[in-house]
Scaffold this motif. Sequence first.
Motif: not given
Length: 69
Positions: A32-38, A7-12
Amino acid sequence: MPGELAALEGQRLQAVELLEWAGEDMAQGAVAVGFIFPEDRVAIYNALDENGIEVGPPDRRYVRHKLGV
């Protein structure tokens, strides 16, 4: 989990953060490493003999350190 990641594919990617575990257990201080998407977040963490992936808001026991600008 694969559906949540798909579901995150294509999100910036909006931000990256280090998540420092502040729980009162043997993992205290682990990072831990966190990645924030819209629309969601992903964290990659040490799950002892493997890496773990968690989708959604981080556990409240993490201290968040934003990276970048």
